[in-house]
Design an enzyme around this catalytic site. Structure first.
Site, PDB file in Angstrom:
ATOM      1  CB  CYS A   1      -0.919   0.000   1.217  1.00  0.00           C
ATOM      2  SG  CYS A   1      -1.889   1.504   1.373  1.00  0.00           S
TER       3      CYS A   1
ATOM      4  CB  CYS B   1      -5.148   3.310  -4.645  1.00  0.00           C
ATOM      5  SG  CYS B   1      -4.211   1.764  -4.647  1.00  0.00           S
TER       6      CYS B   1
END
Length: 325
Positions: free
Chosen positions: A77, A228
């Protein structure tokens, strides 16, 4: 069970940070998944896109594990890594560090503030793979670069890559962004389907100007998100491959949560991306959790003032997005 945590965000992609380096927590794998589903529920008092568990590492300055709000574990991430970078660097009093992630040990470093009073960190996004088996994407070919997937859309060209999270990228026009197309195909590939057995992150990318793009992402395990990090990195790479942007040059990447900067590197046929952006803390909290009863209570909460500076970046980013779209 008593837990102290920090809530923070990278580009509006928000997480709960739990430090297992400084605290003697004992979580089973099931506990981590249950905690993510319980604490990240936006109908309750905390709410987040996921939890960042920080652990000791035998070969790096720290180790990051990421659990999405649905309880699933992500291999990487980018936005979360910036928060972990900040926490580890401040904990160890360092300007740069190496963070162990599921697939790679990644370099992180403190950077000049992207805007005044905004904590800014650069993180490495790698490895990059175009092999469909690494996503996985089930098709009778090895790679998919600027090609249609007729089961999903008759009008779009897709590029599939893992960074190492799986991503499906399409460069689109404003009309396609504003339609329901992304929602429909994203829900299809993240439900039981024959193409993506493990689901996939789906991003629509709109070039705004040379060196500037807008990215909208449906994140696997989360849904539509403000931003993201790995999707913005993968999208930047795809625009360079399409000669819309240049390798080794800063790309301004705008998103619904604000903006980041990406630099795409190509070295002997291999790619990696520098992702540069905010690591903003919202508050510190102490909670009491009963996983058996699936309940928690906030014992204390200290709200921080960092969000005020970030909101200025959001305002400036929104002006650029509106003008560009």
């Amino acid at each position: 069970m008593e837990i102290t945590l920090i809530k923070g965000h990278g580009s509006g992609n928000d997480f709960l940070i739990i430090d297992e380096i400084s605290h003697a927590y004992s979580f089973s794998e099931e506990d981590r998944s249950k905690l993510a589903r319980l604490l990240c529920d936006r109908n309750k008092d905390l709410g987040a896109d996921g939890i960042l568990f920080m652990l000791k590492s035998e070969r790096a300055d720290g180790r990051m594990r990421v659990f999405n709000s649905d309880g699933s574990e992500a291999s990487m991430c980018g936005n979360g890594l910036r928060l972990v970078a900040r926490y580890i660097c401040e904990l160890l009093n360092k300007e740069e560090a190496v963070i162990e992630t599921m697939k790679a040990d990644l370099k992180v470093s403190k950077q000049k503030e992207i805007l005044p009073m905004i904590h800014t960190y650069q993180v490495e996004i790698s490895p990059v793979s175009f092999q469909l088996s690494d996503l996985p994407l089930v098709m009778e070919q090895d790679v998919l670069i600027n090609e249609p997937i007729t089961d999903l859309s008759s009008e779009l060209l897709f590029t599939a890559l893992a960074v190492p999270n799986p991503h499906l990228i399409a460069i689109v026009e404003t009309e396609q962004l504003q339609s329901d197309l992304q929602k429909q195909l994203s829900e299809k590939v993240n439900s039981p389907n024959d193409l993506f057995p493990d689901g996939v992150n789906v991003s629509f990318v709109k070039p705004l100007s040379k060196g500037s793009i807008y990215v909208n992402t449906f994140e696997r395990g989360v849904g539509f998100t403000n931003a993201c990090g790995t999707a913005m990195s993968a999208s930047s790479l795809v625009t360079c491959m399409n000669k819309l942007n240049e390798f080794e040059e800063v790309i301004q990447v705008y998103n619904n949560g604000g903006k980041v900067q990406c630099v795409v590197h190509k070295d002997h046929g291999q790619y990696f991306i520098d992702l540069i952006g905010n690591a903003t803390y919202l508050y510190q909290a102490a909670i009491k959790v009963n996983l058996g009863e699936r309940t928690f209570k906030i014992s204390s909460k200290h709200v921080l003032s960092e969000q005020t500076a970030y909101e200025q970046l959001q305002k400036e980013a929104q002006k650029v997005i509106v003008k560009g779209l």
